[in-house]
Each structure stands twice: as C-alpha cells, then as structure tokens.
Scaffold this active site. Structure first.
Site, short mmCIF file in Angstrom:
data_model
loop_
_atom_site.label_atom_id
_atom_site.label_comp_id
_atom_site.label_asym_id
_atom_site.label_seq_id
_atom_site.Cartn_x
_atom_site.Cartn_y
_atom_site.Cartn_z
N GLU A 232 0.83 -1.20 0.00
CA GLU A 232 0.00 0.00 0.00
C GLU A 232 0.87 1.26 0.00
OE1 GLU A 232 -3.83 1.78 2.38
OE2 GLU A 232 -2.00 1.39 3.54
N TRP B 34 -8.42 -2.05 -0.27
CA TRP B 34 -9.22 -0.96 -0.84
C TRP B 34 -10.37 -1.47 -1.70
CZ3 TRP B 34 -8.98 4.41 -0.33
CH2 TRP B 34 -7.93 4.90 0.46
N TYR C 186 -4.42 9.61 -1.94
CA TYR C 186 -3.07 9.85 -1.41
C TYR C 186 -1.97 9.96 -2.47
CZ TYR C 186 -5.32 8.43 2.95
OH TYR C 186 -6.17 8.34 4.03
N CYS D 21 -7.90 9.91 5.53
CA CYS D 21 -7.98 9.79 6.98
C CYS D 21 -6.70 10.36 7.60
CB CYS D 21 -8.17 8.33 7.39
SG CYS D 21 -9.75 7.64 6.90
N ARG E 104 -7.37 12.52 10.88
CA ARG E 104 -8.66 13.05 11.31
C ARG E 104 -9.57 11.97 11.88
NH1 ARG E 104 -12.73 11.58 8.00
NH2 ARG E 104 -12.09 10.69 6.01
N ASP F 152 -9.62 4.37 12.78
CA ASP F 152 -10.16 3.04 13.09
C ASP F 152 -9.07 2.34 13.90
OD1 ASP F 152 -10.84 0.35 13.12
OD2 ASP F 152 -11.22 0.20 10.97
#
Length: 366
Positions: A62, A84, A158, A209, A268, A271
């Site tokens: 990733e 994803w 990203y 995130c 922000r 999980d």
C-alpha cells in the site's frame, strides 16, 4: 522492551472505558474519543505490533502504491492486496446505480455488454438485470484491463496528492520537494506533505484519513555518530582504530549520518483496531525510506489522532488483544530509497525477528 504494544493496548483500554457512543457514515456505530497522540522511538525497534499478527506485505505494497503516485487498485491486486476493494466496489455500485436510473430501457444491453450489469433469469425464467456482486466486480478487475482502468480508479487520493498535486503552473511532486529540501535546508520548518486537497475531496472515493505529515531533523552528537560508525564497521576491524574516528565521513565506508529525522503524521479519523496498526507501521516504513534517501537516522515516530474510535463490532476483539503479552519488536532491513521506489516490491523490505500472536479477525466497515 516493547513499549509500542503497551501504548497501543492502553489506547484500546481508554476508548473502551471512556469513549462515547457515536453514529458514523457506515452505519456500524462506534465508541469514540477526540484527541490522542502515540509516540515511538525507532531505536526501540520497527513499529509493527506483536499482540496480533500483522499483514506486513499489505502494509508495504500500500505504501509503495502511494509513493508511485498510483490511485488504481490494479496495482494492489498485483500484490494480492485487497484492503481498498470495499471502497472501490462501493464507488462502482453508486456510479452504476446512478447510470442505471438515468438510462432508457434499450441501454441495459449496453450496460450488460460493458459488464456494469449482469443479466439472468429467476426460477420462472423471467429475465432481469442486476449489478455485479463484489466478488464478480473484483474478478472483472483482475481479468479485464480496460474495465480496471475505469472502475478500479479511486480518484485523486493519497498517491495523486503526494506526487501530482494540481498547481497553477503544473503538477507538484510533494515527495520530491520534501527530499530536495531535506538535502539543502534540513532545519526548515516547512518539511510537510499534505493529502487534504479541498478542491478535489469530492472526487475521492474517501477523503484522506491520515491527511498530512511533517518531518523534523536534528544534528547528531559526536557520541551518537561514533556509535553509528562503530556499528557500521563492526567486525571489519575498523572499530578498533580510534585514531581513525575523525574520518568517519570517509567515503570509502558508508558516510556516517550527521542528522536524525523524525516524522509526525496527522489523522482526522482513526479506526483503532484495524486501521491504526497499519498506519503506525506504514509511516514507520516511510520514515525509513526517507531517512535512507537523505542519509539520516530514523529517530521518533509520532501520530496525532483526531476522532479516535473503535467500531462496535471490534470491541471484543480489542479486549482479546489487550489481554495478550507482547514480544520484542522486530528490526527492518532495507536499502530502499525514494529514487528507486518505482522498482521496489514488498520482498525488498525484510523484517528481522518478527514474532507475534495470531491474527484477530474483525470486519471492515466501508
């Protein structure tokens, strides 16, 4: 001593004890707290949790995906990485449903031909059309290059923002700019990379995130440099010649780093059970890669966490992880640098001495 697992377990405990119930976009429900920070000294080991087995190659692939600037899940599938897939499928369903609602009856055949719908019949032989299941969608992504190009795309997430931020005068490669500045002005207070492009958030399948990171460097002391020089030359005989110590910049040997580098990322939405362990290891790996590129020593990893939550269907799994004793953290062996990142594969990043408890399975909410 493994302090990272202890800090992570304490975070899980704090959320379970003090978190408040909140609803979320997935409909799952969470218990949440606002504002946490997690810190790790890289000298204590690579930050990969040991209280459950981590999917190391998925973490690596990733990050490589981000660093190559790609935003299509086809790259991830080449490395058997499916983290994803849920977001890609949800995006596909929403778009196809919108097209379907606007289409005339005669257009259904074209949608079936394109693989956006699947035709069939019920037990009475009645014809119908439906949107492919997630498994059928993923199968099509793997088998059809053109389909994958269009429907495996996640928008300007990203990788696009890191490497191809859209500026007034062309695309901005924030990673290249960061490395260049580290080499020429390492005390700068502007060593930052952002993924939070307000003008393109609505084009992303999911707003970032972890939306940005900053690095900070400092000069190493003489004793710190000597220790590095000694370890680099151990068993070569050079470590015994103290008279040569002032020459540990000699290019005959690997030049001894003059600086250490720390990385702090901002997030922000967190999980904590499934996502945060990935984030910690991913940014730890990114810190190593940047440090290799600019010949610095990885120092401290810091995460600033906003909405820090456990999904309601992760609480029992979190309690299981809290109950486990940690192992020593592993070491990372890699020579990977930013200038060759497009050629790297997960096997180029070797963990030394990784020991962990078994995996704890938990559902992913999309």
């Amino acid at each position: 001593m493994n302090n990272l697992d202890k800090k992570y377990q304490q975070l899980l405990s704090d959320i379970i004890e003090f978190g408040v119930e909140k609803q979320d976009r997935t409909g799952t429900g969470t218990i949440s707290e606002f504002g946490h920070q997690i810190r790790h000294k890289m000298s204590e080991g690579f930050p990969l949790l040991t209280t459950k087995k981590m999917a190391w190659k998925q973490i690596v692939s990733e990050l490589l995906w981000f660093l190559t600037g790609q935003t299509n899940i086809a790259f991830l599938h080449k490395h058997n990485n499916h983290i994803w897939d849920g977001d890609a499928y949800k995006n596909f369903v929403n778009k196809v449903d919108s097209i379907w609602q606007k289409s005339a009856v005669g257009d259904l055949d074209d949608m079936i031909y394109d693989g956006l719908l699947i035709d069939g019949g019920d037990e009475n032989g009645k014809w119908f059309a439906r949107i492919p299941t997630k498994e059928e969608f993923i199968g099509r992504i793997k088998s059809d290059v053109e389909f994958a190009k269009q429907w495996g795309e996640l928008g300007p997430i990203y990788g696009k923002q890191w490497r191809q931020w859209k500026g007034e005068n062309g695309k901005i490669d924030q990673i290249d700019d960061l490395v260049r500045e580290l080499k020429t002005n390492p005390d700068s207070r502007r060593l930052m990379v952002s993924a939070w492009n307000v003008g393109e958030l609505d084009q992303m399948v999911l707003p970032p995130c972890h939306y940005g990171f900053q690095v900070w460097t400092r000069e190493l002391s003489y004793s710190e440099r000597y220790k590095i020089w000694f370890n680099n030359n151990y068993e070569t005989g050079m470590e015994y010649y103290e008279g040569n110590i002032p020459n540990f910049d000699n290019t005959y040997y690997t030049p001894t780093p003059k600086r250490s580098i720390s990385l702090m990322w901002n997030q922000r939405s967190v999980d904590v059970f499934l996502g945060l362990p990935f984030n910690i290891a991913s940014y730890g790996l990114l810190l190593h890669i940047i440090a290799n590129e600019v010949n610095m020593v990885p120092d401290e990893l810091i995460g600033n966490l906003g909405d820090t939550h456990l999904y309601s269907n992760h609480i029992e799994q979190a309690k299981e992880q809290i109950s486990r004793e940690s192992f020593d953290l592993p070491k990372l062996k890699t020579d990977a640098k930013m200038d060759g990142i497009c050629c790297n594969v997960p096997d180029d990043f070797e963990l030394i001495g990784y020991e962990s408890h078994p995996t704890i399975k938990a559902p992913l909410s999309n």
